[in-house]
Structure formats: structure tokens, C-alpha cells
Design an enzyme around this catalytic site. Structure first.
Site, PDB file in Angstrom:
ATOM      1  N   HIS A   1       0.263  -1.400   0.054  1.00 27.97           N
ATOM      2  CA  HIS A   1      -0.091   0.032  -0.082  1.00 27.97           C
ATOM      3  C   HIS A   1       1.073   1.298  -0.249  1.00 27.97           C
ATOM      4  O   HIS A   1       2.224   0.944   0.305  1.00 27.97           O
ATOM      5  CB  HIS A   1      -0.865  -0.027   1.340  1.00 27.97           C
ATOM      6  CG  HIS A   1      -2.234   1.275   1.333  1.00 27.97           C
ATOM      7  ND1 HIS A   1      -1.276   1.986   1.417  1.00 27.97           N
ATOM      8  CD2 HIS A   1      -3.115   0.941   1.159  1.00 27.97           C
ATOM      9  CE1 HIS A   1      -2.590   2.769   1.299  1.00 27.97           C
ATOM     10  NE2 HIS A   1      -4.242   2.673   0.935  1.00 27.97           N
TER      11      HIS A   1
ATOM     12  N   GLU B   1      -4.341   2.116  -7.615  1.00 31.57           N
ATOM     13  CA  GLU B   1      -4.473   2.890  -6.026  1.00 31.57           C
ATOM     14  C   GLU B   1      -3.069   4.420  -6.731  1.00 31.57           C
ATOM     15  O   GLU B   1      -2.348   4.692  -6.203  1.00 31.57           O
ATOM     16  CB  GLU B   1      -4.705   3.028  -5.192  1.00 31.57           C
ATOM     17  CG  GLU B   1      -5.497   1.260  -4.491  1.00 31.57           C
ATOM     18  CD  GLU B   1      -5.108   1.832  -2.926  1.00 31.57           C
ATOM     19  OE1 GLU B   1      -6.556   1.851  -2.417  1.00 31.57           O
ATOM     20  OE2 GLU B   1      -4.612   2.122  -2.119  1.00 31.57           O
TER      21      GLU B   1
END
Ligand code: PGA
Length: 283
Positions: free
Chosen positions: A124, A197
Site C-alpha cells: 500500500h 490506487e
């Protein structure tokens, strides 16, 4: 100066190649289930996470969606107990690449498996930024997850600066290729999930436009086909979009063609919003 020009030339050559690829990428995953993953990040205490999991367990989840709940390590077991028997899947927010030994503070793939985790978020952007995770570290974690019957959710995405310099396709392609370097293909019962993302699209920023998401997902799918072949991509991979996904915009991102689901942060913390996101993907 000369060096800067040659780097620029190389990047723009790669960009053109990437853009060409994006148009040629096959559509191989159209009719499969969507994946929606809830990334609760570091937002909830164990009692709060347990309560939210209880509310999740009462949701009406459409059959077209595979749902994954990713609490902090501390809440994995109580959340697992609340969602047991509901069809919701348990995921962790990270895993260590080594499998056993003197690694204080780390959590291994076997430890996650032993408590019923099926998915794990890896790389992430918040971990890349706050914990210095490089593509090499991310690669080792993906390798370990795939070798241990976990389904990785590998996060990739460019910064605002990279996008404004029009390096975003190149950056993400590099993250995908490095993150998946030499990893084995997913085995039966496993999935390889890539979550696109863009860093600037994660709340409080964003969201990206559907065009941004589709273009990148198309390119990622092409890279996956190059790495694993069409059959594996069709049967065992998914590309998600993440970054300020809400009930109102989720339908614009998920087209079933290149974007097969979403990774949701903020709006996964309220059951009404998360449930509305799932229901927007009912087929
Ligand atoms: P967000 O987070 O939905 O709050 O933007 C998504 C993520 O970072 O996974």
C-alpha cells in the site's frame, strides 16, 4: 543536461510503448465476480472493529461480489469470529516476507493462514511512504504470499507529481513488473489481485476519473497477460481501483472489463456506505 535528456527520451519511449500496449490489451476477465476489499487501516480499536464486523455480518452481500475485510492485525481474530459463516473473507493489511524466526514485530504468512486469512494487502502506498517499502520488498512479500496460499492484493499507483509529468503509466508499469518479478502464478483457490490506487486519489484527495482508472487497469491487465498468460489472468487475477470510492462513484469505476472491483478505505468504516457500495455492484 545531456543525461537528463536521454532519461526523458527513455521515459517517453516507454510511455509510447505502454500507450500502444494499453490499446492492444485483451479483455479476458469480463464475466467473473467482482472483488471489493475493505481496508480499515489503523482506524479502529479492537472493540470498534469487532462492532463494525458484527454490522458487516448482517449486510446483504450481492452474489456477484467477493468481499474481503482487512482489519489491523490485533482485530483479525475477533473480526474472523464475527464474520464466520457469512461468506465474507478475512484479509490482513501486511505480511512479512520471511516465514519463521527472529523477526520481532513481524507477522508471517503461516501465522495469517492459521487464523483464517485468505487475502493480504501488500505494498500500500502508505506503507511505501511511511515504512520505506521498496518494490523489492513488495516483491518478496508477494512471493511469500503466493507461496503460502494467501491471495495478495498488490497496491500500485503514481504520485501527483508523476502524473503531472505524465510519467504515471511508466511508473505503475514498473511497479507491477518489479512487484511481480519471478513470482509463481497463483495456484488453484488463490487469486492475484492488483489494486491501482493513484496516491493523489486516496482520500482526502481524489477520486481519479473513470478514464484514468480504466486506462491504467487495461495496461495492468496487459502486463499480467505478458507475465502469466491469458488463462491464468482470466481465471486467477483481478484488477481493482482504489481512491475515494463512494456509493455514488463506484459504478463509474467498475466496468467488469478492466476494473473488476474496488479497494475501499474511508467508506468501509461506515456499514451503510460500504453496503451501498456492494449493492451498487449487484448484477
Ligand atoms: P480511501 O482509501 O477509500 O479512503 O481513499 C483507499 C485506500 O487507501 O486503500
Amino acid at each position: 543536461m545531456k543525461k537528463a535528456h536521454s532519461v526523458q527520451r527513455r521515459i517517453s519511449r516507454s510511455r509510447t510503448a505502454v500507450q500502444r500496449q494499453a490499446h492492444a490489451a485483451p479483455n479476458v476477465v469480463r464475466d467473473r465476480q467482482y472483488v471489493v476489499a475493505a481496508n480499515w487501516k489503523m482506524n479502529l480499536t479492537v472493540p470498534d472493529a469487532t462492532l463494525l464486523a458484527e454490522k458487516y455480518s448482517a449486510m446483504d452481500v450481492p452474489r456477484s461480489v467477493t468481499t474481503v475485510v482487512c482489519p489491523s492485525f490485533t482485530a483479525l481474530i475477533p473480526v474472523r469470529d464475527k464474520i464466520a459463516g457469512t461468506g465474507l473473507n478475512l484479509g490482513a493489511q501486511d505480511v512479512f516476507w520471511e516465514t519463521l524466526g527472529a523477526y520481532t514485530g513481524e507477522v508471517s504468512a503461516d501465522e495469517l493462514l492459521s487464523i483464517g486469512c485468505r487475502y493480504v494487502i501488500i505494498g500500500h502506498s502508505e506503507r511505501r511512504r511511511e515504512s520505506g517499502e521498496t518494490d523489492q520488498i513488495v516483491n518478496r512479500k508477494v512471493f511469500t504470499a503466493l507461496g503460502h496460499h494467501l491471495s495478495p492484493i498488490l497496491c500500485v499507483g503514481e504520485s501527483l507529481e508523476e502524473r503531472s509529468m505524465r510519467h504515471h503509466l511508466f511508473t505503475v508499469m514498473r511497479q507491477v513488473q518489479r512487484g511481480l518479478h519471478n513470482v509463481p502464478p497463483p495456484r488453484k483457490g488463490q487469486e492475484l489481485v492488483i489494486a491501482y490506487e493513484p496516491i493523489w486519489a486516496i482520500s482526502p484527495g481524489g477520486p481519479a476519473t473513470p478514464h484514468d482508472a480504466h486506462e491504467m487497469a487495461h495496461m495492468i491487465q496487459h502486463a499480467l497477460v505478458d507475465l502469466f498468460g491469458e488463462r491464468i489472468v482470466r481465471e486467477s487475477t483481478r484488477v481493482l481501483y482504489g481512491g475515494n470510492v463512494t456509493p455514488d462513484n463506484v459504478g463509474t469505476f467498475v466496468d467488469g472489463e478492466f476494473v473488476h472491483g474496488v479497494l475501499v478505505g474511508k467508506d468501509s468504516l461506515k456499514v451503510e456506505l460500504f453496503s451501498a457500495i456492494l449493492n451498487a455492484l449487484k448484477r
